[in-house]
Design a protein around this motif. Structure first.
Motif, PDB file in Angstrom:
ATOM      1  N   UNK A   1      12.997 -24.686  36.668  1.00  0.00           N
ATOM      2  CA  UNK A   1      11.721 -24.057  36.980  1.00  0.00           C
ATOM      3  C   UNK A   1      11.704 -23.701  38.461  1.00  0.00           C
ATOM      4  N   UNK A   2      11.629 -22.407  38.768  1.00  0.00           N
ATOM      5  CA  UNK A   2      11.608 -22.015  40.173  1.00  0.00           C
ATOM      6  C   UNK A   2      10.234 -22.192  40.776  1.00  0.00           C
ATOM      7  N   UNK A   3       9.182 -22.043  39.966  1.00  0.00           N
ATOM      8  CA  UNK A   3       7.823 -22.233  40.466  1.00  0.00           C
ATOM      9  C   UNK A   3       7.568 -23.721  40.648  1.00  0.00           C
ATOM     10  N   UNK A   4       7.189 -24.121  41.858  1.00  0.00           N
ATOM     11  CA  UNK A   4       7.090 -25.558  42.136  1.00  0.00           C
ATOM     12  C   UNK A   4       5.824 -25.948  42.882  1.00  0.00           C
ATOM     13  N   UNK A   5       4.946 -25.006  43.153  1.00  0.00           N
ATOM     14  CA  UNK A   5       3.751 -25.336  43.920  1.00  0.00           C
ATOM     15  C   UNK A   5       2.541 -25.467  42.999  1.00  0.00           C
ATOM     16  N   UNK A   6       1.745 -26.490  43.275  1.00  0.00           N
ATOM     17  CA  UNK A   6       0.529 -26.781  42.528  1.00  0.00           C
ATOM     18  C   UNK A   6      -0.563 -27.155  43.521  1.00  0.00           C
ATOM     19  N   UNK A   7      -1.822 -27.035  43.113  1.00  0.00           N
ATOM     20  CA  UNK A   7      -2.913 -27.433  44.004  1.00  0.00           C
ATOM     21  C   UNK A   7      -4.192 -27.560  43.197  1.00  0.00           C
ATOM     22  N   UNK A   8      -5.157 -28.250  43.806  1.00  0.00           N
ATOM     23  CA  UNK A   8      -6.507 -28.284  43.276  1.00  0.00           C
ATOM     24  C   UNK A   8      -7.377 -27.420  44.180  1.00  0.00           C
ATOM     25  N   UNK A   9      -8.206 -26.586  43.565  1.00  0.00           N
ATOM     26  CA  UNK A   9      -9.122 -25.725  44.301  1.00  0.00           C
ATOM     27  C   UNK A   9     -10.558 -26.091  43.945  1.00  0.00           C
ATOM     28  N   UNK A  10     -11.427 -25.964  44.909  1.00  0.00           N
ATOM     29  CA  UNK A  10     -12.845 -26.186  44.687  1.00  0.00           C
ATOM     30  C   UNK A  10     -13.594 -26.128  46.000  1.00  0.00           C
ATOM     31  N   UNK A  11     -14.894 -26.344  45.932  1.00  0.00           N
ATOM     32  CA  UNK A  11     -15.729 -26.342  47.127  1.00  0.00           C
ATOM     33  C   UNK A  11     -16.968 -27.192  46.861  1.00  0.00           C
ATOM     34  N   UNK A  12     -17.022 -28.407  47.429  1.00  0.00           N
ATOM     35  CA  UNK A  12     -16.113 -29.018  48.405  1.00  0.00           C
ATOM     36  C   UNK A  12     -14.843 -29.542  47.724  1.00  0.00           C
ATOM     37  N   UNK A  32      10.864 -31.688  41.716  1.00  0.00           N
ATOM     38  CA  UNK A  32      10.849 -31.119  43.060  1.00  0.00           C
ATOM     39  C   UNK A  32       9.627 -30.205  43.202  1.00  0.00           C
ATOM     40  N   UNK A  33       8.461 -30.805  43.045  1.00  0.00           N
ATOM     41  CA  UNK A  33       7.205 -30.069  43.110  1.00  0.00           C
ATOM     42  C   UNK A  33       6.351 -30.615  44.254  1.00  0.00           C
ATOM     43  N   UNK A  34       5.397 -29.812  44.685  1.00  0.00           N
ATOM     44  CA  UNK A  34       4.418 -30.267  45.669  1.00  0.00           C
ATOM     45  C   UNK A  34       3.024 -29.905  45.179  1.00  0.00           C
ATOM     46  N   UNK A  35       2.071 -30.781  45.484  1.00  0.00           N
ATOM     47  CA  UNK A  35       0.699 -30.598  45.004  1.00  0.00           C
ATOM     48  C   UNK A  35      -0.249 -30.765  46.183  1.00  0.00           C
ATOM     49  N   UNK A  36      -1.034 -29.750  46.460  1.00  0.00           N
ATOM     50  CA  UNK A  36      -1.951 -29.798  47.598  1.00  0.00           C
ATOM     51  C   UNK A  36      -3.391 -29.536  47.192  1.00  0.00           C
TER      52      UNK A  36
END
Length: 274
Positions: A1-12, A32-36
């Motif tokens: 899997x070349x796609x490796x970036x993940x994150x949570x979005x919201x406000x706040x 080999x993933x990162x989550x922000x």
């Protein structure tokens, strides 16, 4: 899997424990993933989404983005389709939307040996209330009482109940109902109810989806030990999100899921929100 970036979005978003939960799962799975995390409001969601490149695998969505994510998704899982809310987006050739909150609620109750109900009560009328209604209906509830500050906002829940074939009664917080098997509170964290003590009487097992501050005013008013904190729902919906990011399916169990669950549960004890 070349796609490796993940994150949570919201406000706040600064309070979110999702980075800690998902990072713990990623370590156990050896990915080999990162989550922000990223603060994104409703007005900025579309531009932010279209600005992602091929390095991105998926997103977790929290308030106020679940409806925006629903509208953006090209493919919907059954729970997202029913609720009109998406808390998980899987990026790829098509944008797939999932609602793992429904399963998270069911799993949180099951962990406390509550697996079937006939009469349930839901407090609140927002996106999470729709997830709660689908969850308790799947647990067998045939009568669901919804209580909201503004009952007119809950009419969509009555319509959802008709789709599910269950009776939904709507009223304000002054309209009490006793003798329910479970209560699901979907109110914002820190909400104070003058009727909290009345709800606690005959309220069955309480799942309060809010987890900060804890205990909530409602949990403090409960007259028994049958209280499930929102962190339980957060944990179990996140496990289902990890399944989506790994397998594309919230029902496809992970390799070493027991180890993943243990690591994620430990991450919840970290006092920092990172």
């Amino acid at each position: 899997m070349s796609a490796r970036r993940l994150a949570v979005w919201g406000d706040p978003i600064a309070h979110s424990k999702s980075p800690a939960l998902h990072s713990a799962a990623i370590r156990v799975l050896g990915l080999d993933w990162e989550y922000g995390r990223r603060q994104v409001n409703a007005d900025g969601f579309s531009a932010a989404l279209h600005g992602l490149d091929d390095s991105w695998r998926g997103l977790s969505l929290t308030m106020p983005l679940k409806e925006q994510a629903f509208r953006a998704a090209e493919i919907l899982d059954p729970h997202a389709d029913l609720t009109g809310a998406v808390n998980t987006l899987l990026l790829g050739t098509s944008l797939a939307g999932f609602n793992t909150d429904v399963g998270g609620i069911i799993d949180a109750f099951a962990e406390h040996d509550v697996r079937s109900v006939s009469h349930a009560r839901i407090l609140g009328a927002g996106a999470t209330a729709s997830s709660a209604l689908v969850a308790v209906a799947e647990m067998g509830a045939q009568r669901i009482d919804v209580r909201a500050r503004r009952p007119e906002r809950a009419q969509t829940l009555r319509a959802l109940g008709e789709r599910l074939g269950v009776e939904v009664n709507v009223g304000d917080f002054a309209a009490q109902v006793d003798g329910v098997d479970i209560t699901v509170a979907t109110l914002p964290g820190g909400a104070v109810l003058d009727t909290a003590a009345a709800f606690a009487t005959g309220g069955g097992t309480l799942l309060d989806v809010a987890y900060a501050p804890w205990p909530s005013a409602l949990a403090s008013a409960w007259t028994s030990d049958d209280v499930i904190p929102g962190l339980a729902m957060l944990l179990h919906q996140a496990v289902r999100q990890v399944r989506v990011f790994v397998h594309g399916d919230p029902l496809h169990e992970l390799d070493d899921e027991a180890g993943v669950l243990t690591a994620m549960r430990t991450a919840l004890t970290d006092p920092s929100p990172s």
